[in-house]
Scaffold this motif. Sequence first.
Motif, short mmCIF file in Angstrom:
data_model
loop_
_atom_site.label_atom_id
_atom_site.label_comp_id
_atom_site.label_asym_id
_atom_site.label_seq_id
_atom_site.Cartn_x
_atom_site.Cartn_y
_atom_site.Cartn_z
N PRO A 1 28.92 41.61 49.36
CA PRO A 1 28.54 41.63 47.94
C PRO A 1 28.18 40.23 47.46
O PRO A 1 28.61 39.23 48.04
CB PRO A 1 29.81 42.15 47.25
CG PRO A 1 30.57 42.86 48.31
CD PRO A 1 30.29 42.11 49.58
N MET A 2 27.40 40.18 46.38
CA MET A 2 26.97 38.89 45.84
C MET A 2 27.53 38.70 44.44
O MET A 2 27.60 39.64 43.64
CB MET A 2 25.44 38.82 45.78
CG MET A 2 24.77 38.89 47.14
SD MET A 2 25.11 37.46 48.19
CE MET A 2 24.18 36.19 47.33
N ILE A 3 27.91 37.46 44.14
CA ILE A 3 28.36 37.08 42.80
C ILE A 3 27.27 36.25 42.16
O ILE A 3 26.77 35.30 42.76
CB ILE A 3 29.65 36.24 42.87
CG1 ILE A 3 30.80 37.07 43.44
CG2 ILE A 3 30.03 35.72 41.48
CD1 ILE A 3 32.07 36.27 43.67
N THR A 4 26.88 36.63 40.95
CA THR A 4 25.91 35.84 40.19
C THR A 4 26.64 35.21 39.02
O THR A 4 27.10 35.89 38.10
CB THR A 4 24.76 36.72 39.67
OG1 THR A 4 24.08 37.29 40.78
CG2 THR A 4 23.77 35.87 38.87
N LEU A 5 26.75 33.90 39.07
CA LEU A 5 27.48 33.16 38.04
C LEU A 5 26.48 32.55 37.07
O LEU A 5 25.61 31.77 37.47
CB LEU A 5 28.30 32.06 38.72
CG LEU A 5 29.39 31.36 37.91
CD1 LEU A 5 30.45 32.38 37.49
CD2 LEU A 5 30.02 30.27 38.74
N SER A 6 26.58 32.94 35.80
CA SER A 6 25.62 32.45 34.82
C SER A 6 26.28 31.79 33.61
O SER A 6 25.58 31.17 32.80
CB SER A 6 24.73 33.59 34.33
OG SER A 6 25.51 34.64 33.78
N GLU A 7 27.59 31.91 33.46
CA GLU A 7 28.26 31.29 32.33
C GLU A 7 29.73 31.09 32.64
O GLU A 7 30.29 31.68 33.58
CB GLU A 7 28.11 32.15 31.08
CG GLU A 7 28.77 33.52 31.19
CD GLU A 7 28.58 34.35 29.93
OE1 GLU A 7 27.61 34.12 29.20
OE2 GLU A 7 29.43 35.24 29.69
N GLN A 8 30.36 30.24 31.84
CA GLN A 8 31.80 30.03 31.93
C GLN A 8 32.51 30.92 30.90
O GLN A 8 31.87 31.60 30.11
CB GLN A 8 32.14 28.56 31.66
CG GLN A 8 31.51 27.57 32.62
CD GLN A 8 32.00 26.17 32.38
OE1 GLN A 8 33.13 25.82 32.70
NE2 GLN A 8 31.15 25.34 31.78
N ALA A 9 33.82 30.88 30.92
CA ALA A 9 34.60 31.63 29.94
C ALA A 9 34.18 31.25 28.53
O ALA A 9 33.88 30.08 28.26
CB ALA A 9 36.09 31.35 30.14
N GLY A 10 34.13 32.22 27.65
CA GLY A 10 33.73 31.96 26.27
C GLY A 10 32.23 31.89 26.09
O GLY A 10 31.75 31.51 25.02
N GLY A 11 31.46 32.25 27.14
CA GLY A 11 30.01 32.24 27.04
C GLY A 11 29.37 30.88 27.17
O GLY A 11 28.17 30.73 26.95
N ARG A 12 30.13 29.86 27.55
CA ARG A 12 29.57 28.51 27.71
C ARG A 12 28.74 28.42 28.98
O ARG A 12 29.03 29.07 29.98
CB ARG A 12 30.70 27.48 27.74
CG ARG A 12 31.40 27.31 26.40
CD ARG A 12 32.63 26.43 26.51
NE ARG A 12 33.67 27.07 27.31
CZ ARG A 12 34.32 26.47 28.29
NH1 ARG A 12 34.04 25.22 28.61
NH2 ARG A 12 35.25 27.13 28.95
N VAL A 13 27.70 27.61 28.94
CA VAL A 13 26.82 27.46 30.09
C VAL A 13 27.57 26.77 31.21
O VAL A 13 28.58 26.08 31.00
CB VAL A 13 25.54 26.66 29.74
CG1 VAL A 13 24.73 27.39 28.70
CG2 VAL A 13 25.90 25.26 29.26
#
Length: 198
Positions: A67-79
Amino acid sequence: EDGDAPQPVANPRDYYRRHEVESLISDPRIPEDRRVFWTLLFCTGMRHDEAAGLRWRDIDWAVEPLPMITLSEQAGGRVLKEDKRRAGSRRVMPMHPTLRDALEAWKREGWPRNHGRRPRPEDYVCPRPTDHNAYRAKRSTLKQIRRDAELVGATPRTTHETRNAFETLAIEDSPQLETAIVAMTHQKRVHGAADGYI
Protein backbone atom coordinates in the motif's frame (compact mmCIF):
# COMPACT_ATOMS: atom_id res chain seq x y z
CA GLU A 1 -2.57 15.36 30.56
CA ASP A 2 0.49 17.16 29.22
CA GLY A 3 1.76 18.50 32.55
CA ASP A 4 4.91 20.54 32.97
CA ALA A 5 7.52 17.80 33.29
CA PRO A 6 10.72 18.60 31.33
CA GLN A 7 11.18 16.57 28.18
CA PRO A 8 14.38 14.89 26.96
CA VAL A 9 16.32 16.86 24.37
CA ALA A 10 16.68 15.20 20.97
CA ASN A 11 20.21 14.26 20.00
CA PRO A 12 20.63 14.49 16.20
CA ARG A 13 23.22 11.70 16.36
CA ASP A 14 21.17 9.32 18.47
CA TYR A 15 18.50 6.83 17.50
CA TYR A 16 16.48 3.94 18.89
CA ARG A 17 18.33 0.65 18.43
CA ARG A 18 16.73 -2.23 16.58
CA HIS A 19 15.89 -4.26 19.69
CA GLU A 20 14.36 -1.16 21.29
CA VAL A 21 12.17 -0.54 18.23
CA GLU A 22 11.00 -4.14 18.25
CA SER A 23 10.04 -3.87 21.92
CA LEU A 24 8.22 -0.54 21.57
CA ILE A 25 6.04 -1.77 18.70
CA SER A 26 5.23 -5.20 20.15
CA ASP A 27 5.30 -5.23 23.97
CA PRO A 28 1.73 -6.01 25.14
CA ARG A 29 2.21 -3.86 28.26
CA ILE A 30 2.09 -0.80 25.99
CA PRO A 31 -1.46 0.26 25.04
CA GLU A 32 -2.42 -0.90 21.55
CA ASP A 33 -3.01 2.59 20.14
CA ARG A 34 0.48 3.68 21.16
CA ARG A 35 2.12 0.56 19.74
CA VAL A 36 0.44 1.35 16.41
CA PHE A 37 1.57 4.98 16.56
CA TRP A 38 5.15 3.97 17.38
CA THR A 39 5.05 1.55 14.42
CA LEU A 40 3.87 4.39 12.19
CA LEU A 41 6.76 6.60 13.30
CA PHE A 42 9.46 3.93 13.12
CA CYS A 43 8.37 2.52 9.75
CA THR A 44 7.95 5.80 7.87
CA GLY A 45 10.35 8.35 9.33
CA MET A 46 7.46 10.84 9.61
CA ARG A 47 7.63 13.81 11.93
CA HIS A 48 5.26 13.61 14.87
CA ASP A 49 2.67 16.01 13.44
CA GLU A 50 2.77 14.29 10.04
CA ALA A 51 1.95 10.93 11.64
CA ALA A 52 -0.61 12.48 14.00
CA GLY A 53 -2.36 14.11 11.03
CA LEU A 54 -2.49 10.98 8.86
CA ARG A 55 -6.04 10.00 7.89
CA TRP A 56 -7.33 6.71 6.50
CA ARG A 57 -8.05 8.39 3.17
CA ASP A 58 -4.30 9.00 2.81
CA ILE A 59 -3.65 5.27 2.42
CA ASP A 60 -4.14 3.49 -0.91
CA TRP A 61 -4.57 -0.17 -0.02
CA ALA A 62 -5.05 -1.24 -3.65
CA VAL A 63 -1.45 -0.58 -4.70
CA GLU A 64 0.69 -3.70 -5.13
CA PRO A 65 2.90 -5.11 -3.77
CA LEU A 66 2.64 -2.62 -0.87
CA PRO A 67 0.00 0.00 0.00
CA MET A 68 1.01 3.62 -0.53
CA ILE A 69 0.80 6.56 1.86
CA THR A 70 0.27 10.01 0.39
CA LEU A 71 1.28 12.68 2.86
CA SER A 72 -0.02 16.15 2.04
CA GLU A 73 -0.43 17.93 5.37
CA GLN A 74 0.43 17.87 9.04
CA ALA A 75 -1.96 17.69 11.99
CA GLY A 76 -4.34 20.63 12.05
CA GLY A 77 -4.21 21.00 8.26
CA ARG A 78 -0.77 22.66 8.25
CA VAL A 79 1.39 22.22 5.18
CA LEU A 80 4.36 19.88 5.30
CA LYS A 81 7.34 21.43 7.04
CA GLU A 82 9.75 21.25 4.10
CA ASP A 83 7.09 22.39 1.62
CA LYS A 84 5.84 25.63 3.18
CA ARG A 85 6.54 27.60 0.00
CA ARG A 86 4.81 25.09 -2.28
CA ALA A 87 1.08 24.88 -1.75
CA GLY A 88 -0.44 21.54 -2.67
CA SER A 89 2.82 19.60 -2.48
CA ARG A 90 2.80 16.06 -1.18
CA ARG A 91 5.03 13.12 -0.34
CA VAL A 92 4.29 9.55 -1.40
CA MET A 93 5.87 6.54 0.29
CA PRO A 94 5.41 2.76 0.20
CA MET A 95 4.19 1.11 3.38
CA HIS A 96 6.62 -1.17 5.19
CA PRO A 97 5.18 -4.72 5.56
CA THR A 98 5.38 -4.45 9.36
CA LEU A 99 3.33 -1.25 9.25
CA ARG A 100 0.89 -2.74 6.75
CA ASP A 101 0.17 -5.68 9.05
CA ALA A 102 -0.20 -3.40 12.09
CA LEU A 103 -2.56 -0.98 10.33
CA GLU A 104 -4.68 -3.73 8.80
CA ALA A 105 -5.29 -5.22 12.25
CA TRP A 106 -5.78 -1.77 13.80
CA LYS A 107 -8.34 -0.78 11.17
CA ARG A 108 -10.19 -4.07 11.36
CA GLU A 109 -10.26 -4.58 15.13
CA GLY A 110 -8.30 -2.11 17.27
CA TRP A 111 -9.69 1.21 16.02
CA PRO A 112 -13.35 0.07 16.28
CA ARG A 113 -12.73 -1.44 19.71
CA ASN A 114 -11.17 1.79 20.97
CA HIS A 115 -13.63 4.23 19.39
CA GLY A 116 -16.93 2.34 19.18
CA ARG A 117 -17.35 2.25 15.39
CA ARG A 118 -15.48 1.44 12.21
CA PRO A 119 -13.10 4.14 10.97
CA ARG A 120 -14.17 6.42 8.14
CA PRO A 121 -11.89 7.85 5.43
CA GLU A 122 -11.75 11.26 7.12
CA ASP A 123 -10.80 9.83 10.52
CA TYR A 124 -7.28 10.06 11.89
CA VAL A 125 -5.41 6.78 11.74
CA CYS A 126 -4.10 7.25 15.30
CA PRO A 127 -6.31 9.84 17.02
CA ARG A 128 -6.27 10.65 20.70
CA PRO A 129 -7.45 7.62 22.65
CA THR A 130 -10.29 9.59 24.22
CA ASP A 131 -11.45 11.53 21.13
CA HIS A 132 -11.38 10.16 17.58
CA ASN A 133 -11.96 13.68 16.23
CA ALA A 134 -8.72 15.04 17.72
CA TYR A 135 -5.13 14.41 16.69
CA ARG A 136 -2.42 13.47 19.17
CA ALA A 137 -0.65 16.28 21.01
CA LYS A 138 3.12 16.28 20.60
CA ARG A 139 3.81 17.12 24.23
CA SER A 140 1.74 14.15 25.43
CA THR A 141 3.43 11.87 22.92
CA LEU A 142 6.89 12.88 24.16
CA LYS A 143 5.92 11.90 27.69
CA GLN A 144 4.38 8.64 26.50
CA ILE A 145 7.30 7.45 24.39
CA ARG A 146 9.69 8.20 27.24
CA ARG A 147 7.49 6.26 29.65
CA ASP A 148 7.11 3.33 27.25
CA ALA A 149 10.85 3.23 26.57
CA GLU A 150 11.55 2.98 30.28
CA LEU A 151 8.94 0.23 30.57
CA VAL A 152 10.67 -1.98 27.98
CA GLY A 153 14.19 -1.20 29.18
CA ALA A 154 15.07 1.11 26.30
CA THR A 155 16.89 4.43 26.58
CA PRO A 156 14.22 7.20 26.73
CA ARG A 157 14.48 9.41 23.67
CA THR A 158 12.20 11.72 21.68
CA THR A 159 10.10 11.29 18.56
CA HIS A 160 12.84 13.01 16.54
CA GLU A 161 14.99 9.98 17.21
CA THR A 162 12.35 7.68 15.73
CA ARG A 163 13.17 9.40 12.42
CA ASN A 164 16.86 8.80 13.02
CA ALA A 165 16.11 5.15 13.76
CA PHE A 166 14.07 4.73 10.57
CA GLU A 167 16.84 6.14 8.43
CA THR A 168 19.73 4.41 10.16
CA LEU A 169 18.15 0.97 10.31
CA ALA A 170 16.77 1.18 6.77
CA ILE A 171 20.20 2.08 5.40
CA GLU A 172 21.79 -0.75 7.39
CA ASP A 173 19.34 -3.17 5.76
CA SER A 174 19.43 -1.67 2.25
CA PRO A 175 22.54 0.51 1.76
CA GLN A 176 21.90 0.67 -1.99
CA LEU A 177 18.73 2.66 -1.25
CA GLU A 178 20.40 5.32 0.91
CA THR A 179 19.58 8.23 -1.41
CA ALA A 180 15.89 7.29 -1.60
CA ILE A 181 15.67 6.70 2.15
CA VAL A 182 17.21 10.09 2.95
CA ALA A 183 14.84 11.75 0.48
CA MET A 184 11.82 10.19 2.24
CA THR A 185 12.69 11.82 5.55
CA HIS A 186 14.15 15.05 4.17
CA GLN A 187 16.85 14.86 6.82
CA LYS A 188 19.71 17.27 6.14
CA ARG A 189 23.09 15.69 5.90
CA VAL A 190 26.52 17.24 6.08
CA HIS A 191 28.54 14.04 5.98
CA GLY A 192 28.23 10.91 3.92
CA ALA A 193 26.59 7.56 4.65
CA ALA A 194 25.01 7.53 8.10
CA ASP A 195 27.61 9.40 10.15
CA GLY A 196 24.94 11.76 11.43
CA TYR A 197 23.02 8.88 12.93
CA ILE A 198 25.47 6.16 13.92
